[in-house]
Write an enzyme that holds these catalytic residues in place. Structure first.
Site, mmCIF file in Angstrom:
data_model
loop_
_atom_site.group_PDB
_atom_site.id
_atom_site.type_symbol
_atom_site.label_atom_id
_atom_site.label_comp_id
_atom_site.label_asym_id
_atom_site.label_seq_id
_atom_site.Cartn_x
_atom_site.Cartn_y
_atom_site.Cartn_z
ATOM 1 N N HIS A 68 -37.678 11.132 18.614
ATOM 2 C CA HIS A 68 -37.247 10.234 17.540
ATOM 3 C C HIS A 68 -36.007 10.812 16.858
ATOM 4 C CE1 HIS A 68 -37.972 6.834 15.040
ATOM 5 N NE2 HIS A 68 -38.166 7.516 13.937
ATOM 6 N N GLY A 99 -35.831 6.861 7.572
ATOM 7 C CA GLY A 99 -36.539 7.831 6.743
ATOM 8 C C GLY A 99 -37.838 7.233 6.232
ATOM 9 N N ALA A 100 -38.471 6.383 7.080
ATOM 10 C CA ALA A 100 -39.804 5.851 6.776
ATOM 11 C C ALA A 100 -39.830 5.042 5.479
ATOM 12 C CB ALA A 100 -40.844 6.984 6.724
ATOM 13 N N ASP A 155 -39.947 8.602 21.647
ATOM 14 C CA ASP A 155 -39.868 8.313 20.215
ATOM 15 C C ASP A 155 -41.164 8.677 19.486
ATOM 16 O OD1 ASP A 155 -37.590 7.321 18.874
ATOM 17 O OD2 ASP A 155 -37.763 5.358 19.835
ATOM 18 N N SER A 184 -34.707 3.859 13.175
ATOM 19 C CA SER A 184 -36.038 4.029 12.612
ATOM 20 C C SER A 184 -36.260 2.983 11.505
ATOM 21 C CB SER A 184 -36.219 5.466 12.123
ATOM 22 O OG SER A 184 -37.564 5.726 11.838
ATOM 23 N N ALA A 185 -36.587 3.406 10.275
ATOM 24 C CA ALA A 185 -36.726 2.414 9.203
ATOM 25 C C ALA A 185 -35.409 1.647 9.020
ATOM 26 C CB ALA A 185 -37.124 3.095 7.894
#
Ligand code: NAG
Ligand code: NAG
Ligand code: NAG
Ligand code: NAG
Ligand code: NAG
Ligand code: NAG
Ligand code: NAG
Ligand code: NAG
Length: 556
Positions: free
Chosen positions: A456, A125-126, A337, A212-213
């Site tokens: 992604h 979630g960045a 992605d 991701s993150a």
């Protein structure tokens, strides 16, 4: 006289059997916890614990502290609040500062299990949004560990950690060092190592995994000297320490913007003033500004991220791989992605009727070679346009935009991290994958173009067995792929080798080394020949060797 009916005997036997299949109340350092016991369609049983505290309510811009403990039995049957974060429109917040909780799914097969492999999930979630359970609507829970735990015969744990300003703001000095969310993850991993035996887990067989993150977080956790001996294996899905969005090398610049937004002074009083500000105001001030993305690719606006703090990360990640020498490591990417980023940077990519000019490719490459200048830009453009028609079609241009973002933000950094891991490994094994199952949102009359591959986050529902638990949303071939991925992931957690364990999968996944760079391609059609080597080599070389070889024109 005492009459015992058949029903009573049946109930008595059922209770005995039932009791054998549940952990009852568990005694932990902090106190007693009671979960929920459920019986599954497979005939097996499972204990589910939702919202066990692994640390105290955190103070603003302080590392997590141990939980003081509780009296009575703590009923852990409801998910706790997610960590305070901006909501969809970036102008409201949801969640709470009281958010350092984890959830555990423990499968039982016939009797209460012991020495089970453990998989600890770190959400993405960045570094700005996300939660341990993910989207949670009615009976649908995005990161429910139930299906993976049941089919993989592993314990699944999902953990909460602070995000946004509260998790990642840093003034770039020890006064407000940053990495608070990363320390939360570390505290949760250490908690699992200390306590998981009580749940039937093997503390010597812990795998951390994330996307991701979350994948980048996993990749940082394996490099930190603070985690020695706490886990054996790690899986980074679509995010590694080397991704250009993982480390903020100049966090103070953004901290000053947040400081001004909350009316604090930017002199020596800055850190102490920030610590007194309302967490909601801090969270809103550290959201991101979509309107400023018009000028530069969105990746340059993801500023709240981990930092080299001299503590959790004593040095640049590329210099810390010796700490991961005994960690088994899987890392991989989805073949498109970057599409999520292209959709923001060049929205026309998803609209068939909207032509996108060649200049958009040139502009994107200008942004991604900005530190190196014209020569690097020419090298990049002439590689990406080498397969174009003399007058490139719209499909060629749009696909190229997606490939550039995929290569620069995900694929090339993942290959760099895999190579560093393999080169520094002692007992640790290295495995690489490419996930290529086309997005379900691709096609005529759908939001994404027909040529769209795996976007992604598309890999995540397959690992969590959603094609089984939310069967109506998927087709039979999706269930095939989900089964394969659960097999590889759970085998890896059990043995350190995705090919060895209780479950079988269609292709033997070769180990990665820096000469062959072998990988497996994960796809519902996969068979034994879905293995390859040197993934997109010319493009990986471009970003990892050719572009860096040019002198800097602007210092990074
Ligand atoms: C299982 O849960 C039920 C409540 O849902 C409870 O009554 C029962 O005692 C539990 N069984 C065990 C063995 O913990
Ligand atoms: C948040 O933004 C949305 C969309 O721009 C707007 O409709 C809404 O009124 C805003 N809410 C607040 C509290 O500012
Ligand atoms: C469950 O137990 C049965 C019988 O003991 C065994 O055959 C089976 O392989 C076990 N399944 C798993 C997933 O451990
Ligand atoms: C992990 O579990 C496997 C299978 O149960 C076992 O052989 C191994 O010794 C355990 N520990 C480690 C560190 O792999
Ligand atoms: C967002 O960015 C735009 C353009 O850079 C700027 O004008 C505006 O002030 C920014 N808004 C906020 C709330 O920072
Ligand atoms: C490809 O890029 C190079 C610049 O490096 C340019 O000279 C060439 O004309 C481009 N080819 C096409 C087909 O656009
Ligand atoms: C590296 O992988 C290749 C296969 O791609 C294999 O032929 C070679 O033996 C491996 N090298 C080492 C040192 O394991
Ligand atoms: C594997 O799949 C590919 C294409 O999906 C096919 O061409 C090939 O024949 C298959 N190989 C085997 C051994 O089944």
């Amino acid at each position: 006289m005492i009459f015992i009916s058949e029903t009573q005997i049946f109930v008595a036997i059922a209770l005995v059997l039932y009791n054998v299949n549940s952990l009852h109340i568990i005694y932990l350092q902090g106190g007693l916890v009671r979960g929920e016991n459920i019986s599954l369609a497979s005939g097996r049983h499972m204990d589910v614990f939702r919202g066990i505290p692994f640390a105290d309510v955190p103070e603003t811009f302080m590392k997590p502290k141990p939980h003081p403990g509780w009296d009575d039995v703590l009923d852990t049957t409801e998910f706790k609040d997610i960590c305070l974060q901006v909501s969809v429109a970036f102008n409201l917040t949801i969640g709470s500062t009281d958010c350092l909780y984890l959830n555990i799914w423990v499968p039982h097969n016939g009797s209460v299990s012991s020495d089970m492999p453990v998989m600890v999930w770190i959400y993405g979630g960045a570094f700005m949004i996300g939660s341990s359970m993910g989207t949670h609507i009615l009976s649908f829970t995005q990161f429910s560990g139930q299906e993976l735990a049941d089919r993989g015969n592993v314990i699944v744990v999902s953990i909460g950690y602070r995000v946004g300003s509260l998790g990642f703001l840093s003034t770039g000095d020890p006064e407000l060092a940053g990495n608070y969310g990363i320390w939360d993850q570390q505290a949760a991993i250490a908690w699992v190592h200390r306590n998981i035996r009580k749940f039937g887990g093997d503390p010597e067989n812990i795998t951390i995994f994330g996307e991701s993150a979350g994948g980048a977080s996993v990749s940082l956790q394996i490099l930190s000297p603070h985690n020695k001996g706490l886990f054996k294996r790690a899986i980074s899905q679509s995010g590694v320490s080397a991704s250009p969005w993982t480390i903020n090398k100049n966090p103070r610049e953004y901290a000053v913007e947040v400081t001004l937004a909350v009316n604090c002074p930017t002199d020596e009083r800055m850190a102490s003033c920030l610590k007194e500000i309302d967490p909601v105001a801090l969270t809103l001030a550290g959201s991101f500004n979509l309107s400023s993305c018009a000028r530069e690719p969105i990746v340059y606006h993801l500023e709240l991220s981990p930092v080299i703090d001299g503590d959790f990360l004593p040095d640049h990640p590329s210099k810390l791989f010796h700490n991961a020498a005994d960690i088994d490591f899987i890392a991989g990417v989805n073949n498109m992605d970057g599409h999520a980023f292209t959709s923001i940077d060049v929205p026309g990519v998803n609209i068939d009727l909207l032509p996108v000019p060649v200049e958009d490719v040139e502009k994107l490459l200008t942004a991604y070679t900005k530190h190196k200048g014209d020569a690097a830009w020419h090298a990049a453009l002439s590689l990406y346009n080498s397969t174009w028609e003399p007058t490139p079609s719209q499909e060629s241009i749009k696909k190229t935009l997606v490939h550039i973002e995929t290569d620069f933000l995900f694929l090339a950094p993942t290959q760099a991290a895999l190579k560093l891991h393999a080169d520094n490994a002692k007992t640790g094994r290295t495995y690489s994958y490419l996930f290529s199952e086309p997005s379900q949102m691709a096609g005529i009359f759908k939001p994404f173009p027909q040529w769209m591959g795996a976007g992604h986050t598309d890999d995540v529902p397959f690992v969590f067995g959603k094609p089984f638990s939310a069967a109506l949303m998927y087709l039979a071939h999706h269930r095939d792929l989900s089964g394969y991925m659960i097999a590889y992931w759970a085998n890896f957690a059990r043995t350190g080798n995705p090919n060895e364990g209780e479950l079988s999968a269609p292709a033997t996944w070769p180990t990665f080394n820096s000469t062959g760079q072998d990988f497996v391609e994960l796809n519902s059609k996969m068979n034994e020949s879905y293995v390859g080597e040197n993934m997109r080599k010319p493009f990986v070389d471009l970003w990892n060797n050719v572009v860096p070889s040019f002198p800097d024109i602007i210092p990074e």
